[in-house]
Design a protein around this motif. Sequence first.
Motif, PDB file in Angstrom:
ATOM      1  N   PRO A  27     -65.464 -38.313 -55.790  1.00 34.82           N
ATOM      2  CA  PRO A  27     -65.424 -39.712 -55.407  1.00 34.82           C
ATOM      3  C   PRO A  27     -64.517 -40.511 -56.268  1.00 34.82           C
ATOM      4  N   LEU A  28     -64.180 -41.665 -55.801  1.00 34.56           N
ATOM      5  CA  LEU A  28     -63.308 -42.347 -56.338  1.00 34.56           C
ATOM      6  C   LEU A  28     -64.028 -43.674 -56.639  1.00 34.56           C
ATOM      7  N   HIS A  29     -64.135 -44.246 -57.883  1.00 34.42           N
ATOM      8  CA  HIS A  29     -65.045 -45.292 -58.392  1.00 34.42           C
ATOM      9  C   HIS A  29     -64.099 -46.574 -58.457  1.00 34.42           C
ATOM     10  N   PHE A  30     -64.692 -47.427 -58.050  1.00 33.71           N
ATOM     11  CA  PHE A  30     -63.903 -48.767 -57.919  1.00 33.71           C
ATOM     12  C   PHE A  30     -64.283 -49.637 -59.372  1.00 33.71           C
ATOM     13  N   ASN A  31     -63.129 -50.519 -59.577  1.00 29.65           N
ATOM     14  CA  ASN A  31     -63.577 -51.553 -60.735  1.00 29.65           C
ATOM     15  C   ASN A  31     -63.816 -52.688 -60.408  1.00 29.65           C
ATOM     16  N   PRO A  32     -64.177 -53.712 -61.135  1.00 22.29           N
ATOM     17  CA  PRO A  32     -64.542 -55.211 -60.557  1.00 22.29           C
ATOM     18  C   PRO A  32     -63.710 -55.747 -59.500  1.00 22.29           C
ATOM     19  N   TRP A  33     -62.202 -55.562 -60.061  1.00 23.28           N
ATOM     20  CA  TRP A  33     -61.201 -56.159 -59.084  1.00 23.28           C
ATOM     21  C   TRP A  33     -61.152 -55.717 -57.664  1.00 23.28           C
ATOM     22  N   ASP A  34     -61.551 -54.408 -57.528  1.00 25.03           N
ATOM     23  CA  ASP A  34     -61.471 -53.811 -56.381  1.00 25.03           C
ATOM     24  C   ASP A  34     -63.145 -54.293 -55.459  1.00 25.03           C
ATOM     25  N   LEU A  35     -64.006 -54.102 -56.150  1.00 26.21           N
ATOM     26  CA  LEU A  35     -65.230 -54.457 -55.748  1.00 26.21           C
ATOM     27  C   LEU A  35     -65.289 -55.999 -55.061  1.00 26.21           C
ATOM     28  N   SER A  36     -64.473 -56.880 -55.943  1.00 25.49           N
ATOM     29  CA  SER A  36     -64.484 -58.394 -55.498  1.00 25.49           C
ATOM     30  C   SER A  36     -64.117 -58.427 -54.328  1.00 25.49           C
ATOM     31  N   MET A  37     -63.384 -57.460 -53.774  1.00 26.10           N
ATOM     32  CA  MET A  37     -62.565 -57.654 -52.376  1.00 26.10           C
ATOM     33  C   MET A  37     -63.259 -57.184 -51.156  1.00 26.10           C
ATOM     34  N   LEU A  38     -64.569 -56.604 -51.228  1.00 25.50           N
ATOM     35  CA  LEU A  38     -65.336 -56.284 -50.493  1.00 25.50           C
ATOM     36  C   LEU A  38     -65.377 -57.092 -49.116  1.00 25.50           C
ATOM     37  N   ASN A  39     -65.576 -58.460 -49.165  1.00 20.12           N
ATOM     38  CA  ASN A  39     -65.575 -59.472 -48.236  1.00 20.12           C
ATOM     39  C   ASN A  39     -64.282 -60.013 -47.972  1.00 20.12           C
ATOM     40  N   THR A  40     -63.231 -59.645 -48.366  1.00 22.05           N
ATOM     41  CA  THR A  40     -61.842 -60.096 -48.188  1.00 22.05           C
ATOM     42  C   THR A  40     -61.296 -59.201 -47.012  1.00 22.05           C
ATOM     43  N   TYR A  41     -60.391 -60.089 -45.816  1.00 25.41           N
ATOM     44  CA  TYR A  41     -59.869 -59.379 -44.736  1.00 25.41           C
ATOM     45  C   TYR A  41     -58.853 -58.081 -45.236  1.00 25.41           C
ATOM     46  N   TYR A  42     -58.469 -57.296 -44.333  1.00 25.93           N
ATOM     47  CA  TYR A  42     -57.519 -56.224 -44.860  1.00 25.93           C
ATOM     48  C   TYR A  42     -56.139 -56.922 -44.949  1.00 25.93           C
ATOM     49  N   ILE A  43     -55.319 -56.593 -45.602  1.00 31.32           N
ATOM     50  CA  ILE A  43     -54.047 -57.116 -45.717  1.00 31.32           C
ATOM     51  C   ILE A  43     -53.224 -56.809 -44.435  1.00 31.32           C
ATOM     52  N   GLN A  44     -52.541 -57.719 -43.992  1.00 31.90           N
ATOM     53  CA  GLN A  44     -51.844 -57.433 -42.733  1.00 31.90           C
ATOM     54  C   GLN A  44     -50.541 -57.883 -42.846  1.00 31.90           C
ATOM     55  N   LEU A 137     -53.443 -53.994 -35.908  1.00 29.22           N
ATOM     56  CA  LEU A 137     -54.490 -53.465 -35.538  1.00 29.22           C
ATOM     57  C   LEU A 137     -55.726 -54.050 -36.696  1.00 29.22           C
ATOM     58  N   LEU A 138     -56.968 -53.918 -36.510  1.00 29.65           N
ATOM     59  CA  LEU A 138     -58.225 -54.122 -37.259  1.00 29.65           C
ATOM     60  C   LEU A 138     -58.148 -55.638 -37.593  1.00 29.65           C
ATOM     61  N   ASP A 139     -58.008 -56.425 -36.563  1.00 28.37           N
ATOM     62  CA  ASP A 139     -58.165 -57.855 -36.813  1.00 28.37           C
ATOM     63  C   ASP A 139     -59.567 -58.034 -37.209  1.00 28.37           C
ATOM     64  N   LYS A 140     -59.631 -59.185 -37.921  1.00 30.65           N
ATOM     65  CA  LYS A 140     -61.071 -59.432 -38.437  1.00 30.65           C
ATOM     66  C   LYS A 140     -61.917 -58.385 -39.196  1.00 30.65           C
ATOM     67  N   ALA A 141     -61.118 -57.507 -39.644  1.00 33.26           N
ATOM     68  CA  ALA A 141     -61.874 -56.502 -40.497  1.00 33.26           C
ATOM     69  C   ALA A 141     -61.736 -56.965 -41.920  1.00 33.26           C
ATOM     70  N   ILE A 142     -62.907 -56.780 -42.495  1.00 32.23           N
ATOM     71  CA  ILE A 142     -63.014 -57.040 -44.240  1.00 32.23           C
ATOM     72  C   ILE A 142     -63.198 -55.622 -44.988  1.00 32.23           C
ATOM     73  N   GLY A 143     -62.959 -55.712 -45.981  1.00 31.52           N
ATOM     74  CA  GLY A 143     -63.113 -54.631 -46.887  1.00 31.52           C
ATOM     75  C   GLY A 143     -64.287 -53.638 -46.561  1.00 31.52           C
ATOM     76  N   SER A 168     -52.260 -52.497 -41.629  1.00 28.22           N
ATOM     77  CA  SER A 168     -53.530 -53.292 -41.756  1.00 28.22           C
ATOM     78  C   SER A 168     -54.322 -52.354 -42.895  1.00 28.22           C
ATOM     79  N   PHE A 169     -54.407 -52.932 -44.084  1.00 25.06           N
ATOM     80  CA  PHE A 169     -54.563 -52.043 -45.239  1.00 25.06           C
ATOM     81  C   PHE A 169     -55.745 -52.634 -46.135  1.00 25.06           C
ATOM     82  N   ASN A 170     -56.813 -51.970 -46.394  1.00 21.82           N
ATOM     83  CA  ASN A 170     -58.065 -52.234 -46.755  1.00 21.82           C
ATOM     84  C   ASN A 170     -57.682 -52.904 -48.255  1.00 21.82           C
ATOM     85  N   HIS A 171     -58.379 -54.378 -48.408  1.00 23.75           N
ATOM     86  CA  HIS A 171     -57.993 -54.747 -49.926  1.00 23.75           C
ATOM     87  C   HIS A 171     -58.848 -54.202 -50.826  1.00 23.75           C
TER      88      HIS A 171
END
Length: 468
Positions: A27-44, A137-143, A168-171
């Motif tokens: 598995p790949l573990h996320f750092n704080p900068w990554d985890l902070s984006m869990l509520n952020t919309y996908y980059i489009q 694609l993936l409109d309104k999708a968050i991390g 559409s790229f998961n932030h």
Amino acid sequence: MATHPAVRHISRCSIRAECVADESNQPLHFNPWDLSMLNTYYIQKGLLFSKPPQTNGLSIITIIDHLKDSLSRTLVHFLPLTGHLVTHKQDNPPSYSIFLDYKNTPGVDFVHAVADVTISDVFAPIDVPPIVRSFFLLDKAIGHDGHTLPLLAVQVTELLDGIFIACSFNHVIGDGTSYWHFFNAWAEICRMGKGKHDHISRPPVLRRWFLDGQDPIINLPFSHHDEFIDRYQPPVVLRERFFHFSPQSIARLKAKANAEYNTSTISSFQALSALVWRSLTRARHHLPSHKKTSCKLATNNRSRLNPPLSLEYFGNCIQAVNASATVGELLNHGIGWAAWLLHEAVNGHSDIEVREGLELWMKSPYIYQVGNFFDPCSSVMMGSSPRFDMYGCDFGWGMAEAVRSGSANKFDGKVSSYPGREGEGSVDLEVTLPAETMSALESDPEFMDAVSPSQYHVSCSSFPAKIK
């Protein structure tokens, strides 16, 4: 958001990496900068190309098949985009962690669509037309939705005279630097031809960076994702419009800002951001003079760390630096004063500041929410970057005509910056505002005097004339 009736999906499939490396077993573990984006919309973000000449058998089906094949070979290098998010919870001892796993991956969504519109239909309106949102694609999708949705979704839309390639790229997986790194690599592999996936000019660095001694398994202070998810939607309908700034206009702004503050260290982008901050504040007529206003700049931490991270680091490595003042202070001073506030904010964002911010986050983890992070009624958020190599994404058909974005991460005061198509330091700004505020901005003499005619091939006669 519903698909525009002029856009029809022709086919859909899942794309997987042509071959899988050994690291996919872990598995790949996320750092704080990554985890902070869990509520952020996908980059489009997406690029609009003139349709390649359909000669020598280069039909649209051939183009689509080649894009699929080259995407599969690109994913060999960018394997995290093929995984999915997993949450591990336990009660005793309490634990809540989120990581990326490669088992039973959904692959990358790939849609071929057709739109009965032309390139001019995208360019000609003053505002970005609603149909552009249906290119993504993936409109309104968050991390956090990456638990069940693909981390990357691609739509290739065939226009009557063009092709729009939208991702559409998961932030959580990466920031804008990582996004355009992937996009450029895909274009490079597409240009190289079939069977040449072993070498790309900029291989990504996939290993996540952590503070020295930090456990890569971060225990978040939650028991359920409802505690940190807030799908922010603007309370009013917003206008989206592009403004172009030529190299000469940018140079004049920089010179003016430095002359006003009797310095030579204010950068071009700081001067431009100061212009935007002051102009948007002026356009918001309702703001009292004592109201606090701020301008946030998305800042890349890769070069600020000591030792610096590789520019090829694939993940999130950004923070927002902030300058603030009262409305009265901002408008009673010139562009040089505002630009100096931004300069000081950027200049003070050092390795020490970055590490202290991460240490504070580890003591009290948080997830970004627009309502808590930003006041969308009185402030400005400068996102994206004119330094990103967007027009270097050549799939073998030549330079793109334009870059456009989807509906994600749009709110009152959000400004995304892109390189101008002609290069040489030119900048395009995508500004999102309520209709009344946008109209006031379009009538602002200082702002519109700095705006330059568009360099795109569509006539600029439809744009309001500058106010002298």
